[in-house]
Design an enzyme around this catalytic site. Structure first.
Site, PDB file in Angstrom:
ATOM      1  N   PHE A 130      38.665  15.351  51.768  1.00 26.46           N
ATOM      2  CA  PHE A 130      37.430  15.040  52.484  1.00 26.46           C
ATOM      3  C   PHE A 130      36.880  16.340  53.035  1.00 26.46           C
ATOM      4  CE2 PHE A 130      34.836  13.957  56.173  1.00 26.46           C
ATOM      5  CZ  PHE A 130      33.966  13.052  55.597  1.00 26.46           C
ATOM      6  N   ASP A 215      40.256  24.303  54.055  1.00 26.84           N
ATOM      7  CA  ASP A 215      39.507  23.442  54.967  1.00 26.84           C
ATOM      8  C   ASP A 215      40.473  22.977  56.053  1.00 26.84           C
ATOM      9  OD1 ASP A 215      38.238  21.456  56.362  1.00 26.84           O
ATOM     10  OD2 ASP A 215      37.466  20.394  54.598  1.00 26.84           O
ATOM     11  N   LYS A 244      36.539  20.341  64.026  1.00 27.54           N
ATOM     12  CA  LYS A 244      36.777  19.233  64.951  1.00 27.54           C
ATOM     13  C   LYS A 244      37.204  19.624  66.369  1.00 27.54           C
ATOM     14  CE  LYS A 244      37.165  15.330  61.869  1.00 27.54           C
ATOM     15  NZ  LYS A 244      36.935  15.733  60.467  1.00 27.54           N
TER      16      LYS A 244
HETATM   17  C1  LIG Z   1      35.884  15.744  59.453  1.00 22.82           C
HETATM   18  C2  LIG Z   1      36.108  16.668  58.332  1.00 22.82           C
HETATM   19  C3  LIG Z   1      35.044  17.355  57.714  1.00 22.82           C
HETATM   20  C4  LIG Z   1      33.590  17.096  58.057  1.00 22.82           C
HETATM   21  O1  LIG Z   1      33.298  17.353  59.376  1.00 22.82           O
HETATM   22  P1  LIG Z   1      31.920  16.801  60.007  1.00 22.82           P
HETATM   23  O2  LIG Z   1      31.878  17.438  61.357  1.00 22.82           O
HETATM   24  O3  LIG Z   1      32.015  15.318  60.044  1.00 22.82           O
HETATM   25  O4  LIG Z   1      30.826  17.281  59.129  1.00 22.82           O
HETATM   26  C5  LIG Z   1      35.359  18.274  56.739  1.00 22.82           C
HETATM   27  N1  LIG Z   1      36.632  18.504  56.364  1.00 22.82           N
HETATM   28  C6  LIG Z   1      37.673  17.863  56.927  1.00 22.82           C
HETATM   29  C7  LIG Z   1      39.062  18.174  56.485  1.00 22.82           C
HETATM   30  C8  LIG Z   1      37.452  16.913  57.917  1.00 22.82           C
HETATM   31  O5  LIG Z   1      38.476  16.252  58.455  1.00 22.82           O
END
Ligand SMILES: *Cc1c(COP(=O)(O)O)cnc(C)c1O
Length: 393
Positions: A130, A215, A244
């Site tokens: 994700f 990421d 986050k």
């Molecule tokens: C939550 C998340 C995103 C996206 O973050 P947003 O602030 O919702 O755009 C991207 N990568 C990972 C691994 C995430 O958990």
């Protein structure tokens, strides 16, 4: 709630909160909840942390926003701190996880374009990943459910099975630019990439001249028990995305890069109106100060061990009749594989005033604040044990 003027794109729990303190949230109808959702790994310092409230209120009385038309000393300080604590030389500050990923993707394309290799623009990503909800990050994640109805998908991504090194080797072509991976998949079900896999990706990237992008939007910033998850694997990426927990609840994100990886980015290459405003940067700096203070990460590791040990005990007590079949994760990023649909387990926990988050692969995500106490972990374990007993198959 009968009528809402909001777009119906969320399936919300029917609870609203009025305030929070530490690991607890208080609902508008007077209930208190142990918050092991942390707003999806965002409120890592707990709710209403006095040092963060002080940082925000102090800056709120000075200056909120000027735009990147001007020097922002608070943004410079935040970037310095991020570089000082990591492999990185340069930082771009944005507002959300997806934007940090967009920067990483654009930086990758620019890197090769500036080297007269524009044909190298494809990025290898992994199934279950994700990376966000913008069109580029949706395409990167490749989740058919999220892409449905939004065609045409942005081109440029090759999705491979998570952990499959042979598949990565086979997928690299003259068009490949980078490998993008979450060292610990969050949404995908708290799946931890092995150290061997990350080491092998680093070597492949070096051998083939690819950029390696991590990421760590969810698993970064103390969640895994180290400031960055890559530090535990002993493998540094070329580009790292954070978001986050960075603002402890204030929306701010960062894309970190080595001097080399950022080589294509010049004045005008990229930008953001809100990104890196003084208000967000002051808060993020305070979050980083707290996380890098003596003993903080040690305590995350200890609480994580305590939690995983307790969860393993719950599983073994129920032998082959356990509702839960596997404990996953690192530090305080913990996944519990369920037999019953995870939404049912989540509801049973909420009824007992414990908040958690669902994930793919029928996994329940337990994401307490990193400031959680040993007693609060025990309290959560007692609730989870009750639900395990009540729902044993
Ligand atoms: C939550 C998340 C995103 C996206 O973050 P947003 O602030 O919702 O755009 C991207 N990568 C990972 C691994 C995430 O958990």
């Amino acid at each position: 709630m009968n009528h809402s003027s909001l777009l119906p794109n969320y399936a919300r729990q029917q609870i609203a909160f009025s305030h929070g303190k530490g690991s607890y949230l208080y609902s508008t109808n007077g209930d208190s909840y142990l918050d092991f959702a942390s707003g999806i790994a965002v409120t890592a310092m707990g709710h209403n942390h006095p040092a963060l409230v002080a940082a925000l209120t102090e800056q709120a009385q000075k200056l909120w926003h000027v735009s990147n038309l001007f020097i922002i000393p608070e943004q410079e300080a935040l970037a310095n701190k991020l570089c000082q604590e990591s492999f990185a030389d340069l930082v771009f500050i944005a507002n959300s996880g997806a934007e940090a990923l967009e920067c990483a993707i654009k930086m990758t394309r620019k890197y090769f374009a500036s080297r007269n290799q524009p044909e190298r623009h494809r990025i290898i990503t992994f199934q279950g990943a994700f990376h966000g909800r913008t069109l580029a990050t949706l395409a990167a994640g490749g989740n058919a459910k999220y892409l449905d109805g939004f065609a045409p998908d942005m081109p440029g991504f090759d999705h491979l099975p998570f952990g499959d090194l042979a598949a990565v080797e086979a997928a690299i072509t003259a068009n490949t630019a980078a490998i993008l991976i979450e060292p610990i998949q969050g949404e995908g079900g708290v799946r931890v990439a092995t150290r061997e896999f990350l080491l092998a990706l680093r070597k492949l990237a070096d051998d083939c001249g690819l950029l390696l992008i991590f990421d760590e939007v969810q698993c970064g910033l103390g969640r895994s028990g180290s400031l960055f998850a890559y530090q535990q694997a002993g493998v540094a990426p070329d580009i790292l995305c954070l978001a986050k927990a960075l603002g402890g609840g204030f929306p701010i994100s960062a894309c970190l890069a080595s001097q080399d990886a950022a080589g294509g980015m010049k004045a005008g290459s990229h930008g953001s109106t809100f990104g890196g405003n003084p208000l967000g940067c002051v808060i993020a700096l305070k979050v980083l100060d707290l996380m890098t203070a003596d003993g903080f990460l040690k305590s995350v590791q200890q609480r994580g061990e305590q939690f995983r040990l307790g969860l393993t005990k719950i599983i073994t007590q129920h032998h082959n009749q356990s509702q839960f079949t596997e404990v996953r994760g690192q530090g305080l990023m913990i996944g519990l594989k369920c037999q019953a649909p995870v939404a049912e387990i989540q509801a049973a926990l909420i009824a007992k005033k414990l908040l958690a988050v669902g994930a793919s692969d029928n996994v329940l995500r337990l994401l307490p604040p990193l400031t959680v106490s040993a007693a609060e972990i025990d309290q959560a374990l007692a609730i989870i044990a009750e639900v395990a007993a009540a729902t044993a198959p």
